[in-house]
Structures are given as structure tokens and as C-alpha cells.
Motif scaffolding. Structure first.
Motif: not given
Length: 137
Positions: A103-122
Motif C-alpha cells: 500500500a505504501f511502497r512509494e509513500v513511506k509514511p512515518a510508522c509506529t507498530t505496537v503489539e497490543a490486545g485489541l478489543f475483539d480477539p478475532d
């Protein structure tokens, strides 16, 4: 400086039609001037009321949802400058990032990635994004 110069840019709320937005009083995105702020978005397909199996497919649907909201806001994924990504399982990182790179090959936005428990386990991945529309284009 005139009073007009001091006025804040107009705010416009964007809705995907999700029942969650109505129930919990939030917008899919908010536009203020040239800035578009996308709420946390998942791979839930609102048209079919389904959630895809697997992190890669959820991420693809997430990007379709994000693109639809950005289109309503007068923007697109190429305008994204910042992404905050929440992944439920670190083991899904490579699958999610492969779709992110598509999706972002040409765009290269700033990005933060976090492992987190989400509100729905699915739900395996959620992202929020900020975009700036080139007002001079």
C-alpha cells in the motif's frame, strides 16, 4: 490580522456507516483544513458484516476501508504521513507489513507498530492514520 485570519479551519466528520460509529459517537475520519485524521480502522467488512480470516486479509480489508474514508475526505492513501499500527500477535508482523509495503511502497509514511490486545480477539490488526492533502495541487 483580520478576524477571518484567526478563525479555525472548518471541521468535517466522515462516516463509514458503521454501527460502532453511531453507537460510540465517533467519526471514521475528521477533516480539519488540509489534515485528515483516520480513526482506528480494522479489517471488518461493513458491506458483508464479516471479518476476514488471517492477518494479511484483514490488513487488505483495512486498507480498503481506509481508502474509502480518505476518498470521502478528498484524500487518498498517497496523502498519508503517519500510521499507528496495533497488531494483536507479534507472529503476524511479517504478514501485516507485507500488505503495508504494497500500500505504501512509494509513500513511506512515518510508522509506529505496537503489539497490543485489541478489543475483539478475532481482530488481528488495527491502524489509525493521518494524512495531509496537498492544497496546492
Amino acid at each position: 490580522m483580520s478576524e477571518t485570519d484567526l478563525q479555525a479551519p472548518r471541521r468535517r466528520n466522515i462516516s463509514s456507516g458503521s454501527a460502532f460509529e453511531a453507537q460510540y459517537s465517533y467519526s471514521r475520519a475528521v477533516v480539519v483544513g488540509a489534515h485528515v485524521m483516520l480513526s482506528g480502522t480494522t479489517g471488518y467488512d461493513y458491506a458483508t458484516s464479516t471479518l476476514a480470516a488471517g492477518a494479511a486479509e484483514q490488513t487488505r480489508q483495512l486498507f480498503r476501508n481506509a481508502a474509502a474514508a480518505f476518498t470521502q475526505a478528498g484524500a487518498d492513501l498517497s496523502d498519508v504521513v503517519r500510521v499507528r499500527m496495533f497488531i494483536a500477535r507479534a507472529a503476524d508482523y511479517e504478514a501485516v507489513m507485507a500488505v503495508f509495503a504494497e500500500a505504501f511502497r512509494e509513500v513511506k509514511p512515518a510508522c509506529t507498530t505496537v503489539e497490543a490486545g485489541l478489543f475483539d480477539p478475532d481482530i488481528l490488526v488495527e491502524m489509525d492514520m493521518d494524512a495531509v492533502v496537498d492544497v496546492d495541487a
